[in-house]
Design an enzyme around this catalytic site. Structure first.
Site, PDB file in Angstrom:
ATOM      1  N   ARG A 146       0.799  -1.110  -0.139  1.00 27.31           N
ATOM      2  CA  ARG A 146       0.130   0.192   0.008  1.00 27.31           C
ATOM      3  C   ARG A 146       0.805   1.157   0.127  1.00 27.31           C
ATOM      4  O   ARG A 146       1.219   1.982  -1.059  1.00 27.31           O
ATOM      5  CB  ARG A 146      -1.017  -0.125   1.156  1.00 27.31           C
ATOM      6  CG  ARG A 146      -2.075   0.952   1.051  1.00 27.31           C
ATOM      7  CD  ARG A 146      -1.773   2.391   1.414  1.00 27.31           C
ATOM      8  NE  ARG A 146      -1.516   2.586   2.771  1.00 27.31           N
ATOM      9  CZ  ARG A 146      -0.949   3.735   3.342  1.00 27.31           C
ATOM     10  NH1 ARG A 146      -0.878   4.588   2.419  1.00 27.31           N
ATOM     11  NH2 ARG A 146      -0.669   3.947   4.359  1.00 27.31           N
ATOM     12  N   ASP A 147       1.316   1.615   1.124  1.00 29.86           N
ATOM     13  CA  ASP A 147       2.184   2.735   1.368  1.00 29.86           C
ATOM     14  C   ASP A 147       3.553   2.897   0.124  1.00 29.86           C
ATOM     15  O   ASP A 147       3.938   3.905  -0.118  1.00 29.86           O
ATOM     16  CB  ASP A 147       2.716   2.907   2.764  1.00 29.86           C
ATOM     17  CG  ASP A 147       2.912   4.425   3.173  1.00 29.86           C
ATOM     18  OD1 ASP A 147       2.870   5.155   2.265  1.00 29.86           O
ATOM     19  OD2 ASP A 147       3.357   4.557   4.238  1.00 29.86           O
ATOM     20  N   HIS A 186       9.120   7.484   8.774  1.00 31.98           N
ATOM     21  CA  HIS A 186       9.928   7.407   7.402  1.00 31.98           C
ATOM     22  C   HIS A 186      11.422   7.840   7.743  1.00 31.98           C
ATOM     23  O   HIS A 186      11.722   8.321   8.730  1.00 31.98           O
ATOM     24  CB  HIS A 186       9.223   8.584   6.529  1.00 31.98           C
ATOM     25  CG  HIS A 186       7.949   8.168   5.732  1.00 31.98           C
ATOM     26  ND1 HIS A 186       7.696   8.004   4.381  1.00 31.98           N
ATOM     27  CD2 HIS A 186       6.809   7.860   6.458  1.00 31.98           C
ATOM     28  CE1 HIS A 186       6.491   7.769   4.318  1.00 31.98           C
ATOM     29  NE2 HIS A 186       5.906   7.408   5.450  1.00 31.98           N
ATOM     30  N   HIS A 220       4.430   4.890  13.044  1.00 34.01           N
ATOM     31  CA  HIS A 220       4.676   4.812  11.485  1.00 34.01           C
ATOM     32  C   HIS A 220       5.596   5.849  11.073  1.00 34.01           C
ATOM     33  O   HIS A 220       5.584   7.214  11.261  1.00 34.01           O
ATOM     34  CB  HIS A 220       3.271   5.216  10.868  1.00 34.01           C
ATOM     35  CG  HIS A 220       3.468   5.066   9.269  1.00 34.01           C
ATOM     36  ND1 HIS A 220       3.121   4.045   8.457  1.00 34.01           N
ATOM     37  CD2 HIS A 220       4.043   6.323   8.429  1.00 34.01           C
ATOM     38  CE1 HIS A 220       3.215   4.495   7.371  1.00 34.01           C
ATOM     39  NE2 HIS A 220       3.819   5.467   7.204  1.00 34.01           N
ATOM     40  N   ASN A 249       9.473   4.791   3.742  1.00 34.34           N
ATOM     41  CA  ASN A 249       9.412   4.478   5.036  1.00 34.34           C
ATOM     42  C   ASN A 249      10.491   3.616   5.598  1.00 34.34           C
ATOM     43  O   ASN A 249      11.374   3.484   4.612  1.00 34.34           O
ATOM     44  CB  ASN A 249       8.114   3.492   5.047  1.00 34.34           C
ATOM     45  CG  ASN A 249       6.873   3.909   4.365  1.00 34.34           C
ATOM     46  OD1 ASN A 249       5.909   4.081   5.444  1.00 34.34           O
ATOM     47  ND2 ASN A 249       6.743   4.095   3.219  1.00 34.34           N
ATOM     48  N   CYS A 278       6.631  10.463   0.107  1.00 36.61           N
ATOM     49  CA  CYS A 278       5.498  11.441   0.432  1.00 36.61           C
ATOM     50  C   CYS A 278       5.583  12.515  -0.680  1.00 36.61           C
ATOM     51  O   CYS A 278       6.494  13.129  -0.721  1.00 36.61           O
ATOM     52  CB  CYS A 278       5.593  12.117   1.697  1.00 36.61           C
ATOM     53  SG  CYS A 278       4.647  13.206   2.337  1.00 36.61           S
TER      54      CYS A 278
END
Lengths: 312, 312
Positions: free
Chosen positions: B18-19, B214, B212, B254, B245
């Site tokens: 996903r990310d 990065h 979460h 991430n 991002c």
């Protein structure tokens, strides 16, 4: 050089021109090295390791070490540091205005033999020799004993913290003024770094303790954070994260000096270093060392634009 | 999902599908995604975020989200997670066997508007809608409220910890079962992470707190370490460190999931994940996403060969 926990000032030693070059395929010219040093000093760096005293024919990267030491001698409040691996190197260093000599005393005989062709006990003899030689020369040269593979050895395996502490004490009894513990092969994790630093500071403080880290497995900056939070106030890095280790296949280099500056400032420690100015060294690396990977992130993204990240 | 400090087990959520895909130029085929999930599960990963419920024509990377959720439904003891950004997405999610729905409620209106075209208050309405819709559907779907830019915003600037804590509490009152705080733009430092996690765990514990991170400025793994040491027991990462991002120019992705596994195990936490097996996902990334940089280190160097680094 202090290692008081209350003090938030951190001394960062930039080792790019020594540790960053020893495995590199190409290296900056003397002119470029002098520019590197000038930018670093202008940015506020006050401690630079700039070469090794080794035979020039076999180690041409370090042929200009004397010129660089002389350059640093002319700068305000800046410490020059260089490595020696044998008595000849120590004698050569004593003939210069060098401020700090670094000798390696590995935590394992296996690494010591592979690295400098001496057992750990023989390496200690070089510390004894240097202590005597500087005294006879009436010289104020500071003596740093670096303990490679202090967090585990890619040749001999695990290394016990107690053995590192005992070796550090022996180095101090033998004449060293400061101890550096090095994660030469990139084995350390942050809990382990915290534990060894805590024990060492308890045992050898207020003797300066330097922590020297590599970023092989992504934990380098986390290890630095762990050391800082335990009270370590002297850390090493190389601009761009240059370097490597012949005994750690695939290893990337030292922790990136610029990322270390950012970490410190981001956590409320002061370094006295202007990060933006410091990044002027990156183009020198790109120009002169095109085959090297720059692992540091700050040169690519810069510090956060919208939030305060430093007390400066 | 627990967040007790005494417990050393850490739940790691792998978000690569996903990310890791949302800004990628190419993406794995459904067959490759299924293989990714199979390898992750075989390695011991028990929590996978595998897509977003978004219009398929505009977001083709996530067109197969239903198939992947169904695949995970057939695996032992594995949680499927997916993102929704609006009521239509929530409705679609409720029509599947999804275990966990993720909704974003930004810490700043500036980021929220840029990211999902809603104010933070409007985003909270989606949490309310989801809470009601799942109750009406008689559905056990877990609801995670993610708070992006919880450590500072590249649009609005500094974010106060008290505001994040207040927003987290509002999300819980509104129906969320768990809170994730996200360093969406890579601004966080480890002391800041430690401070926010300490305050949040005190305020919302035993509600699950997810962190979460990065790795934009080299501090990602240090931030994870700081969270772990404060008692956080759920962390996110993406295989290879995929992601980015749109509001953090030059940002890398991430934190790498494989490096996170290594960090945890190296520090005495247990993840239940076989790192060597997990690295079988790296060739899928190389094959299907040739333009993406793999920032994770463990795929390149592997864990230390000569020392114990895991309790497994």
């Amino acid at each position: 050089m202090t290692s008081s926990h209350a003090d938030t000032h951190v001394t960062l030693r930039e080792l790019g021109l020594r540790d960053g070059l020893q495995m590199a395929r190409s290296c900056p010219s003397t002119r470029q090295k002098r520019e590197w040093i000038r930018i670093a000093h202008d940015a506020g760096v006050r401690h630079l390791e700039v070469g090794s005293f080794l035979p020039q024919d076999r180690y041409p990267h370090f042929a200009d070490v004397r010129e660089l030491i002389a350059q640093i001698g002319g700068l305000d409040d800046c410490v020059s540091s260089a490595l020696a691996l044998n008595e000849r190197g120590v004698d050569d260093a004593l003939a210069t205005a060098l401020d700090e000599i670094v000798l390696t005393v590995s935590a394992t005989d296996g690494h010591s033999m592979a690295n400098i062709g001496k057992t750990t006990e023989e390496a200690l003899n070089l510390v004894r020799y240097t202590e005597l030689a500087r005294r006879l020369a009436g010289c104020r040269l500071r003596l740093v004993a670096t303990i490679p593979v202090a967090f585990g050895c890619s040749i001999a395996g695990p290394v016990r913290p107690d053995d590192v502490i005992r070796l550090a004490c022996t180095c101090l009894e033998t004449g060293a003024d400061a101890i550096a513990v090095a994660d030469t092969v990139g084995y350390a994790g942050p809990r382990q770094v915290a534990g060894l630093c805590r024990s060492l500071l308890k045992r050898i403080g207020p003797t300066p303790l330097i922590v020297h880290l590599h970023d092989t497995r992504g934990t380098g900056i986390a290890n630095a954070y762990a050391a800082l939070e335990e009270g370590v106030r002297i850390l090493d890095g190389t601009m761009g994260g240059l370097g490597g280790c012949p005994f750690a296949p695939g290893a990337t280099g030292n922790i990136a000096f610029e990322d270390l500056v950012y970490l410190c400032e981001r956590c409320g420690y002061t370094t006295g270093i202007d990060l933006e100015h410091l990044l002027g060294i990156i183009p020198i690396i790109r120009d002169s060392m095109p085959d090297e990977t720059i692992t540091g992130t700050l040169g690519r993204v810069g510090p956060p634009a919208k939030i305060p990240w430093s007390e400066q």
